[in-house]
Design a protein around this motif. Structure first.
Motif, PDB file in Angstrom:
ATOM      1  N   LEU A 167     -14.771   5.903 -27.507  1.00 51.73           N
ATOM      2  CA  LEU A 167     -15.709   6.899 -28.018  1.00 51.73           C
ATOM      3  C   LEU A 167     -16.656   7.312 -26.905  1.00 51.73           C
ATOM      4  O   LEU A 167     -17.139   6.467 -26.131  1.00 51.73           O
ATOM      5  CB  LEU A 167     -16.528   6.343 -29.192  1.00 51.73           C
ATOM      6  CG  LEU A 167     -15.746   5.949 -30.443  1.00 51.73           C
ATOM      7  CD1 LEU A 167     -15.442   4.454 -30.414  1.00 51.73           C
ATOM      8  CD2 LEU A 167     -16.533   6.290 -31.705  1.00 51.73           C
ATOM      9  N   PHE A 168     -16.957   8.618 -26.854  1.00 54.71           N
ATOM     10  CA  PHE A 168     -17.795   9.159 -25.794  1.00 54.71           C
ATOM     11  C   PHE A 168     -18.769  10.187 -26.375  1.00 54.71           C
ATOM     12  O   PHE A 168     -18.361  11.102 -27.095  1.00 54.71           O
ATOM     13  CB  PHE A 168     -16.936   9.824 -24.712  1.00 54.71           C
ATOM     14  CG  PHE A 168     -15.987   8.886 -24.040  1.00 54.71           C
ATOM     15  CD1 PHE A 168     -16.364   8.193 -22.899  1.00 54.71           C
ATOM     16  CD2 PHE A 168     -14.715   8.672 -24.556  1.00 54.71           C
ATOM     17  CE1 PHE A 168     -15.490   7.303 -22.278  1.00 54.71           C
ATOM     18  CE2 PHE A 168     -13.831   7.791 -23.949  1.00 54.71           C
ATOM     19  CZ  PHE A 168     -14.222   7.110 -22.797  1.00 54.71           C
ATOM     20  N   ALA A 169     -20.065   9.997 -26.067  1.00 52.19           N
ATOM     21  CA  ALA A 169     -21.086  10.987 -26.394  1.00 52.19           C
ATOM     22  C   ALA A 169     -21.271  11.865 -25.163  1.00 52.19           C
ATOM     23  O   ALA A 169     -21.637  11.370 -24.091  1.00 52.19           O
ATOM     24  CB  ALA A 169     -22.398  10.313 -26.784  1.00 52.19           C
ATOM     25  N   VAL A 170     -21.005  13.158 -25.314  1.00 54.03           N
ATOM     26  CA  VAL A 170     -20.979  14.083 -24.175  1.00 54.03           C
ATOM     27  C   VAL A 170     -22.160  15.048 -24.268  1.00 54.03           C
ATOM     28  O   VAL A 170     -22.323  15.751 -25.266  1.00 54.03           O
ATOM     29  CB  VAL A 170     -19.659  14.880 -24.144  1.00 54.03           C
ATOM     30  CG1 VAL A 170     -19.613  15.784 -22.916  1.00 54.03           C
ATOM     31  CG2 VAL A 170     -18.460  13.937 -24.160  1.00 54.03           C
ATOM     32  N   HIS A 171     -22.969  15.059 -23.209  1.00 53.68           N
ATOM     33  CA  HIS A 171     -24.103  15.980 -23.113  1.00 53.68           C
ATOM     34  C   HIS A 171     -23.736  17.082 -22.128  1.00 53.68           C
ATOM     35  O   HIS A 171     -23.389  16.806 -20.965  1.00 53.68           O
ATOM     36  CB  HIS A 171     -25.353  15.242 -22.636  1.00 53.68           C
ATOM     37  CG  HIS A 171     -26.582  16.089 -22.639  1.00 53.68           C
ATOM     38  ND1 HIS A 171     -27.468  16.132 -23.704  1.00 53.68           N
ATOM     39  CD2 HIS A 171     -27.084  16.950 -21.708  1.00 53.68           C
ATOM     40  CE1 HIS A 171     -28.458  16.964 -23.420  1.00 53.68           C
ATOM     41  NE2 HIS A 171     -28.240  17.472 -22.220  1.00 53.68           N
TER      42      HIS A 171
END
Length: 276
Positions: A167-171
């Motif tokens: 899982l990756f939170a991308v800004h």
């Protein structure tokens, strides 16, 4: 015989193409609108709701079939699919477009706004759309992308990726034709004031980890930079250009397909994010 049908009855079946969750389905229905089957082209499967009409259904679908197909009743839904089916449309984040919150805000203000200078949110929107469209193209590789996830306090996670590699939170950050300097936690964009942006990127991932009870990795995605310089590897944060995001598909071995689907079902529910 009163129950028999003439040879032309099969032509009363109609094939109607529809789109559900970004995938095409071909529904077969009677003239009164009653569905009797649907064809999932991607899965290569014809799902029968009326097994007694199988021959007629396959005849009606004949021009649309693109290869060998499995034929039978619809498969039993998984727990993740059941959760999605019971989700109220207002709570479902999956239909969000990249930059959804910015699009709504800008559209709301457009009718009575008279700005002398360009709205800086337009650039932010461009970044989220550029990055989001790239992430959406990874869907066929077993990944799911969610966009503009609302958090308490008015914050947002720009994009969340869920797939075999984790899982990756991308800004997303607009950096078109500008030099970017990263000195953890500071990020300098062109001649603008330096900002501790990596703190925000890590915070988003931490909040997502808390909500999903799973490890979420932070990514800062730069849209179109002219040059990128990183003084030292930042703690736990990937720094990627939008053109490099496809490399995520090479990551694997972290989540099984069933885990990916279960986490996606959880993450798309707005209520999951209400207490982070």
């Amino acid at each position: 015989m009163s129950g028999s049908r003439g040879p032309d009855d099969r032509h009363r079946l109609r094939v109607i193409p529809t789109w559900r969750h970004g995938q095409e389905r071909l529904y077969v229905c009677h003239e009164d609108g009653r569905n009797v089957a649907w064809y999932d082209r991607e899965a290569g499967r014809v799902n029968l709701l009326s097994e007694g009409e199988q021959d007629d259904i396959l005849h009606a679908l004949g021009p649309f079939l693109t290869g060998p197909v499995m034929v039978g009743p619809p498969p039993v839904p998984t727990p993740a699919e059941l959760a999605r089916l019971t989700l109220h449309p207002d709570d479902d984040l999956a239909p969000n477009r990249p930059g959804e919150a910015l699009l709504i805000a800008l559209d709301r203000e457009a009718a009575h706004a008279h700005r002398l200078r360009p709205d800086p949110r337009r650039r932010a929107l461009t970044a989220e759309q550029t990055v989001g469209e790239t992430l959406d193209r990874l869907d066929g590789a077993g990944w799911h992308a969610l966009h503009s996830i609302p958090l308490p306090g008015g914050d947002r996670i720009h994009h969340l990726m869920i797939g075999p590699g984790g899982l990756f939170a991308v800004h997303a950050l607009y950096a078109r034709k500008q030099r970017v300097l990263v000195a953890d936690p500071m990020v300098t964009l062109g001649r603008r004031e330096t900002q501790p942006l990596l703190r925000r990127v890590r915070s988003d991932a931490d909040r997502a980890s808390y909500a999903l009870t799973a490890e979420v990795h932070p990514i800062l995605a730069l849209a179109g930079p002219a040059d990128l310089r990183v003084t030292a590897p930042p703690r736990g944060v990937r720094i990627l250009q939008d053109t490099d995001l496809a490399a995520l598909t090479r990551l694997g071995g972290v989540l099984k397909p069933a885990d990916v689907e279960a986490l996606h079902a959880m993450a798309r529910d707005r209520r999951t994010w209400g207490r982070v």
